[in-house]
Design a protein around this motif. Structure first.
Motif, PDB file in Angstrom:
ATOM      1  N   GLY A 118       0.791  -1.222   0.000  1.00  0.00           N
ATOM      2  CA  GLY A 118       0.000   0.000   0.000  1.00  0.00           C
ATOM      3  C   GLY A 118       0.821   1.268   0.000  1.00  0.00           C
ATOM      4  O   GLY A 118       0.254   2.360  -0.133  1.00  0.00           O
ATOM      5  N   SER A 122      -2.405   2.885  -2.162  1.00  0.00           N
ATOM      6  CA  SER A 122      -3.568   2.213  -1.588  1.00  0.00           C
ATOM      7  C   SER A 122      -3.387   0.707  -1.705  1.00  0.00           C
ATOM      8  O   SER A 122      -2.547   0.219  -2.471  1.00  0.00           O
ATOM      9  N   VAL A 123      -4.203  -0.020  -0.957  1.00  0.00           N
ATOM     10  CA  VAL A 123      -4.181  -1.478  -0.986  1.00  0.00           C
ATOM     11  C   VAL A 123      -5.539  -1.973  -0.487  1.00  0.00           C
ATOM     12  O   VAL A 123      -6.252  -1.242   0.204  1.00  0.00           O
ATOM     13  N   THR A 141      -4.247  -2.467  -5.915  1.00  0.00           N
ATOM     14  CA  THR A 141      -5.402  -1.665  -6.328  1.00  0.00           C
ATOM     15  C   THR A 141      -5.259  -1.071  -7.717  1.00  0.00           C
ATOM     16  O   THR A 141      -6.167  -0.350  -8.159  1.00  0.00           O
ATOM     17  N   ASN A 228      -3.106   4.957   1.689  1.00  0.00           N
ATOM     18  CA  ASN A 228      -1.815   5.235   2.309  1.00  0.00           C
ATOM     19  C   ASN A 228      -1.663   6.742   2.546  1.00  0.00           C
ATOM     20  O   ASN A 228      -1.841   7.542   1.630  1.00  0.00           O
ATOM     21  N   ASP A 240      -6.979   6.717  -3.821  1.00  0.00           N
ATOM     22  CA  ASP A 240      -5.582   6.504  -3.438  1.00  0.00           C
ATOM     23  C   ASP A 240      -5.096   7.626  -2.532  1.00  0.00           C
ATOM     24  O   ASP A 240      -5.477   8.794  -2.704  1.00  0.00           O
ATOM     25  N   TYR A 371      -3.346   2.288   8.470  1.00  0.00           N
ATOM     26  CA  TYR A 371      -3.416   0.829   8.503  1.00  0.00           C
ATOM     27  C   TYR A 371      -3.893   0.281   9.848  1.00  0.00           C
ATOM     28  O   TYR A 371      -4.229  -0.899   9.937  1.00  0.00           O
TER      29      TYR A 371
END
Length: 463
Positions: A118, A122-123, A141, A228, A240, A371
């Motif tokens: 991420g 992003s993840v 992503t 993130n 994102d 996170y």
């Protein structure tokens, strides 16, 4: 060559969104593959036609991969074994069940991978429930499209995955497709079903893959989208967040080329080129020099001279000094650790090490919000919700658990670095005085000090 020039050399699929290319390019930096698009190695000064190859068309022979180093350092402070947060919830039974599920599903490893992947922006962490047991998977992503809930902008109402794949890869996975060319692979998740589509070519109609599709029965999208370093928690501002290392990519590229060129200069200094003047060669008056002879010496016409082409050693020292400055600039841009371990004269306390690594701690502290508060907590809430939605609940150890209550769910993070003996003594004295004075409860003091001494304190109540 800078980052924009290097991206122009990377292949781009115009059928995919711009963010797909941007995230894929950043992933290549994270994995150290961003120079692979350059054709020539750094040692190749001339191509097959004898033409000079510019430096920006060669792959550096030195790859510092400083971006990956900072990402791994920050993630280690986030979810490594010594930094995994303690799960706190009002119901003690729920706290015990969540800790057991985290261990059985390898959630620590999942979050480590998610925070690393991420870092590009992003993840997604995907949750699956198979026969009451929970499994997690990390999805990149770049090929995912989120659809947010109108009532809660942090929750997904649908998740769409779509990307191109080679026919040979589909055949290897058991898909009945015609060999040759590309296919689109697509699948959707919503609050009811996970829908797979049969691979299709451009312009063809989509058909549902009945064999792989199925209902999950959770009542929510079994995935958490994590941004993130977000500016806010409103996902509708953009799917994102910020990239952890993008601000330093240009500086790292410059560093890699300087180090490669410095190594090239040191090799030349170890084996200087011999220049000869030989009237017997019959080289015409005024003609250009050329390389020839059994020893690859540079042959000159009679009016030339003879010497060794050497490189001054001071140039290599100047390059290394410049590289050190570039490294400091890159680490400062990424909030990496700039402390020099070789300058530590003695063992330092945990607080002293925190001061030396303050920039890295600030980075990891921001990542705790992304996170931890919006990633891990969301996953734990979905686990509790799944225990109430699924018939038979979840399998925890050897028992089936239902109706997990997530009231008061929060995370208690440990210290950044282990405390020294003096730090432990000061903490014990302070907590003792607070408990004696009635300012803090004994349970709260045990929870604070339990992590420092490796004691697992499972408390359901608040402070």
């Amino acid at each position: 060559m800078d980052w924009l020039a290097l991206q122009d050399r990377m292949p781009r699929d115009r059928a995919l969104p711009e963010r797909c290319f941007r995230l894929s390019a950043l992933e290549s930096v994270l994995d150290g593959r961003h120079y692979d698009v350059l054709r020539y190695p750094f040692s190749a000064e001339r191509n097959g036609a004898g033409e000079y190859v510019p430096l920006d068309e060669r792959r550096p022979s030195v790859r510092s991969n400083l971006c990956r180093v900072v990402v791994e350092d920050s993630v280690s402070l986030l979810f490594s074994e010594g930094h995994w947060p303690t799960i706190q919830v009002s119901d003690a039974r729920t706290a015990t069940a969540l800790e057991t599920i985290c261990q059985a599903s390898a959630l620590k490893q999942t979050m480590l991978e998610a925070a690393t992947r991420g870092s590009v922006g992003s993840v997604v962490v995907l949750m699956r429930v198979v026969d009451g047991r929970i499994f997690f998977d990390v999805l990149r992503t770049a090929y995912l499209t989120p659809v947010w809930s109108s009532s809660d902008p942090r929750e997904l109402s649908e998740l769409i995955e779509r990307y191109r794949v080679k026919a040979e890869d589909l055949l290897a996975q058991g898909h009945a497709v015609e060999p040759g060319g590309d296919y689109w692979f697509e699948r959707h998740w919503d609050d009811r079903v996970e829908t797979w589509y049969l691979p299709y070519r451009d312009g063809a109609d989509r058909k549902i893959d009945v064999e792989r599709s199925g209902e999950h029965g959770l009542g929510f999208v079994p995935a958490v989208w994590i941004r993130n370093l977000p500016a806010s928690c409103d996902m509708r501002e953009g799917p994102d967040g910020g990239c952890t290392f993008q601000a330093a990519i240009d500086t790292v590229i410059e560093t890699d080329y300087l180090l490669s060129q410095a190594g090239r200069g040191l090799k030349y200094g170890s084996d200087p080129t011999l220049v000869l003047k030989d009237p017997g060669l019959g080289i015409p008056q005024g003609s250009a020099a050329h390389v020839g002879g059994a020893s690859n010496a540079l042959m000159l016409p009679p009016e030339g001279d003879a010497k060794l082409l050497e490189i001054n050693g001071n140039a290599a020292a100047a390059v290394l000094a410049h590289v050190q400055q570039l490294r400091a600039i890159a680490l400062e841009a990424m909030h990496g650790n700039r402390a020099q371990s070789d300058r530590l004269g003695a063992a330092q306390s945990g607080r002293a090490i925190e001061l030396m690594c303050q920039g890295l701690i600030w980075l990891a502290d921001r990542l705790r919000i992304s996170y931890g508060e919006y990633g891990l907590v969301s996953l734990l809430r979905k686990i509790c919700l799944a225990s109430r939605r699924l018939e038979g609940g979840l399998v925890v150890g050897d028992a089936h658990v239902t109706d997990l209550d997530d009231a008061g769910l929060s995370l208690s993070w440990p210290d950044w670095f282990p405390m020294g003996p003096q730090d432990r003594q000061a903490q014990a004295d302070a907590l003792g005085r607070l408990v004696e004075g009635g300012i803090m409860t004994q349970a709260a003091a045990e929870r604070i000090i339990g992590r420092s001494y490796g004691i697992s304190v499972m408390l359901g109540g608040g402070t």
